[in-house]
Design an enzyme around this catalytic site. Structure first.
Site, PDB file in Angstrom:
ATOM      1  CE  LYS A  93      -5.919 -33.566  13.860  1.00 29.17           C
ATOM      2  NZ  LYS A  93      -5.819 -32.145  14.002  1.00 29.17           N
TER       3      LYS A  93
ATOM      4  CD  GLU B 251      -2.891 -36.941  -1.423  1.00 28.71           C
ATOM      5  OE1 GLU B 251      -3.561 -37.580  -0.337  1.00 28.71           O
ATOM      6  OE2 GLU B 251      -3.204 -35.831  -1.841  1.00 28.71           O
TER       7      GLU B 251
ATOM      8  N   GLY C 213      -2.424 -30.513  12.140  1.00 29.31           N
ATOM      9  CA  GLY C 213      -1.326 -31.209  11.141  1.00 29.31           C
ATOM     10  C   GLY C 213      -0.052 -30.474  11.245  1.00 29.31           C
ATOM     11  NE  ARG C 214      -2.048 -24.492   9.702  1.00 25.18           N
ATOM     12  CZ  ARG C 214      -3.519 -25.149   9.372  1.00 25.18           C
ATOM     13  NH1 ARG C 214      -3.644 -26.357   8.902  1.00 25.18           N
ATOM     14  NH2 ARG C 214      -4.428 -24.264   9.712  1.00 25.18           N
TER      15      ARG C 214
ATOM     16  CD  GLU D 131      -2.900 -27.014   5.438  1.00 21.05           C
ATOM     17  OE1 GLU D 131      -2.466 -27.446   6.830  1.00 21.05           O
ATOM     18  OE2 GLU D 131      -3.057 -27.891   4.425  1.00 21.05           O
TER      19      GLU D 131
ATOM     20  CG  HIS E 235      25.601 -17.900  -7.302  1.00 21.32           C
ATOM     21  ND1 HIS E 235      26.453 -17.001  -7.867  1.00 21.32           N
ATOM     22  CD2 HIS E 235      25.785 -18.068  -5.949  1.00 21.32           C
ATOM     23  CE1 HIS E 235      27.304 -16.913  -6.694  1.00 21.32           C
ATOM     24  NE2 HIS E 235      27.086 -17.374  -5.758  1.00 21.32           N
TER      25      HIS E 235
ATOM     26  CE  LYS F 260      -7.206 -33.297   1.940  1.00 16.64           C
ATOM     27  NZ  LYS F 260      -7.503 -33.199   3.395  1.00 16.64           N
TER      28      LYS F 260
HETATM   29  O1  F6P Z   1      -4.967 -31.666   3.231  1.00 21.87           O
HETATM   30  C1  F6P Z   1      -4.266 -30.839   4.056  1.00 21.87           C
HETATM   31  C2  F6P Z   1      -3.971 -31.688   5.395  1.00 21.87           C
HETATM   32  O2  F6P Z   1      -5.273 -31.921   6.020  1.00 21.87           O
HETATM   33  C3  F6P Z   1      -2.999 -30.962   6.148  1.00 21.87           C
HETATM   34  O3  F6P Z   1      -3.582 -30.181   7.107  1.00 21.87           O
HETATM   35  C4  F6P Z   1      -2.542 -32.279   6.963  1.00 21.87           C
HETATM   36  O4  F6P Z   1      -1.100 -31.850   7.718  1.00 21.87           O
HETATM   37  C5  F6P Z   1      -2.457 -33.229   5.797  1.00 21.87           C
HETATM   38  O5  F6P Z   1      -3.383 -33.010   5.063  1.00 21.87           O
HETATM   39  C6  F6P Z   1      -2.097 -34.744   6.188  1.00 21.87           C
HETATM   40  O6  F6P Z   1      -3.367 -34.988   6.988  1.00 21.87           O
HETATM   41  P1  F6P Z   1      -3.109 -36.233   7.483  1.00 21.87           P
HETATM   42  O7  F6P Z   1      -1.964 -36.410   8.599  1.00 21.87           O
HETATM   43  O8  F6P Z   1      -4.528 -36.477   8.386  1.00 21.87           O
HETATM   44  O9  F6P Z   1      -2.796 -37.530   6.619  1.00 21.87           O
END
Ligand code: F6P
Length: 543
Positions: A206, A212, A267-268, A353, A384, A504
């Site tokens: 987003k 990452e 995002g979620r 979140e 199990h 972060k």
């Molecule tokens: O660090 C949390 C977050 O901001 C989430 O809310 C989001 O879904 C995820 O990181 C990934 O963010 P992006 O889509 O901006 O890479």
């Protein structure tokens, strides 16, 4: 919003809780067998049996009064109409617009967003069709056989859930994998055995700033250039999904291959935006549209059904009941469908979140516990392993159990066994087996002490006809709205996530220190020693 625990409804519930807390489900059913029929709901193709909960009519009316006193309906309507209910970021929250029909009008900041939504959906469908039909060719002219989605959090868990859940309907011969972790092992694993000439990366972020994702995306680009021998190959093998189109262009993605979305999609809550592109390529545009229809049906139910017949409202209230009154800290999600193995992980982000907040939307400390800890595994596997604790442990763990009438495989007998397990678990958890019953079965009194299960463990039972795109869409929207209802009662902003920023920030600082070699300064003694240990090992490994 005023003090939650001072509200008349809260106080009434508190007094009622003292009366019902020690009542057993056996007694609640004995005195009111009709609850098995009455405490059920149907919406958007899902059937909910909530009768095996530690509630009675009085609990329900108290919880519904709480929802009324907290203005849940007005808060819902505000969200659906595009008001800035994400107050800390001053934004509308309109994931429901992602599944609105073409002719709907839903405005964010005075602008009807529905045409924009459908423009992107059309773009996605056309792209998915080009990949699926082999019209889209890679740099060397070969069709694409592997999709790798690079993204994390909502840019990973949603599309992965949909892909895994609907894999039986996915196009054969096209693989779809997901790389989220910055651990290079995950990327290496996804690249293993893949031919760059037949691989397409979807960079899903987003913000397009996530460390990452950008790290993995750069490594993927290097892999492509190395494998295909040309910088220009990247355009045929990388597309992006982002609300930050400028950053995606800067990264080197062709503007025409960027699928946009908007800051009013969290995002979620983004799986049904362009973030779902990887899943759409796998299952096709038609099934993706059916998933949107399933979510829309649940949205309409949430918007229109009275509170006492509203599935997300009832589920949200029951979850809050255990959390705030019984002190249950967790909620187990137990899908009796292997294809929903990733549902617990998806719901962890959605729930934790959204509602893992200690201050309310006004910045004041909340007085009660907020979002429960969500966890779970596919049903039967868990039987199990951790079900022992559910039966005989000291903690109360409410469970949502999910099953389907029809199997997605030809193994009908296996499906009967799966469903028998589902029904048996809910029955056994609720009613247990007492020492007396065991003794009547011939178990010795000394042994019965260990075997006895007291029961009174609550479950929700959610059933669908079969796990298809429409049902999955309904399930996703059900939980979105249930989370909303709980957040609305606590008065928190369920749509920000400031807490994740601290970690972060610190990671960025440590990375800078590693790069400059100035490690250690300014940290606590424990972190300093850990960093020194790591850097020492790293130098030793590099000789
Ligand atoms: O660090 C949390 C977050 O901001 C989430 O809310 C989001 O879904 C995820 O990181 C990934 O963010 P992006 O889509 O901006 O890479």
């Amino acid at each position: 919003m005023g003090h939650l625990t001072m509200l008349p409804a809260w106080q009434t519930l508190r007094a009622h809780y003292d009366r019902i807390r020690n009542r057993h489900l056996r007694d609640l059913f004995a005195e009111d067998p009709g609850r098995a029929k009455r405490y059920t709901l149907e919406a958007a193709g899902l059937f909910l049996d909530y009768s095996k909960n530690r509630i009675n009519d009085e609990s329900l009316s108290g919880l519904l009064n709480l929802a009324r006193e907290r203005g849940v309906e007005a808060q819902r309507d505000a969200m659906l109409s595009g008001a800035h209910v994400n107050t800390s970021e001053d934004r509308p929250v309109l994931h429901t617009a992602l599944r609105a029909p073409r002719n709907a009008i839903i405005c964010a900041n005075g602008h009807n967003v529905v045409p924009d939504v459908h423009e992107v959906l059309d773009h996605m469908s056309a792209f998915a069709q080009d990949i699926r039909s082999g019209t889209w060719r890679g740099f060397t002219g070969r069709p694409i056989r592997h999709i790798i989605n690079i993204g994390i959090g909502g840019s990973f868990l949603g599309p992965q859930l949909v892909y895994e859940a609907l894999k039986p309907f996915a196009l054969a011969g096209l693989t779809c994998s997901f790389v989220a972790n910055i651990d290079g092992a995950e990327l290496a694993n996804a690249l293993q055995g893949k031919d760059p000439a037949e691989t397409l990366f979807i960079i899903a972020s987003k913000t397009f700033t996530t460390l990452e994702t950008l790290t993995n995306a750069r490594l993927a680009r290097e892999w492509l250039i190395e494998g295909l021998g040309s910088q220009t190959a990247v355009a045929r093998h990388c597309v992006a999904v982002s609300a930050n189109v400028g950053a995606a262009v800067e990264f080197g993605i062709d503007a025409g291959n960027i699928f946009g979305f908007w800051d009013w999609v969290g995002g979620r809550y983004s799986v049904e935006s362009a973030i779902g592109l990887a899943a759409m390529v796998a299952i096709g545009g038609d099934l993706f549209t059916q998933m949107l229809a399933g979510s829309r049906a649940m949205d309409e139910h949430f918007q229109g059904a009275p509170l006492d017949a509203n599935m997300p409202v009832i589920m949200g209230l029951i979850s809050l009941w255990y959390n705030n009154f019984f002190g249950a800290e967790t909620l187990a999600i137990l899908p009796y469908a292997h294809a929903l193995a990733r549902l617990p992980a998806y719901l962890q982000q959605l729930t934790m979140e959204s509602n893992g907040k200690r201050v309310d939307a006004g910045g004041e400390l909340v007085e009660v516990d907020t979002g429960p800890i969500v966890w779970g595994e596919p049903g039967v596997d868990g039987q199990h392993s951790f079900h022992q604790l559910l039966y005989q442990g000291t903690r109360l763990v409410p469970c949502d159990m999910i099953g389907f009438m029809e199997p997605l495989s030809r193994y009908h007998k296996s499906h009967d066994l799966l469903m028998a397990s589902l029904f048996a678990q809910a029955e056994a958890l609720a009613f247990g087996r007492t020492g007396e019953q065991l003794r009547a079965l011939g178990v010795s009194p000394s042994r019965a002490k260990f075997e006895a299960c007291e029961g009174n463990r609550p479950t929700n039972m959610l059933l669908g006809q079969r796990l298809d795109a429409r049902t999955l869409g309904a399930l996703i929207a059900l939980y979105e709205h249930s989370v909303f209802v709980q957040g609305a009662i606590w008065g928190v902003d369920s749509f920000d996530q400031w807490g994740v920023e601290l970690g972060k920030d610190m990671a960025r600082q440590i990375i800078r220190e590693m790069e400059t070699g100035a490690v250690g300064a300014g940290h606590d003694p424990s972190t300093e020693r850990l960093l020194a240990r790591y850097m020492g090992a790293r130098h030793a490994a590099q000789g």
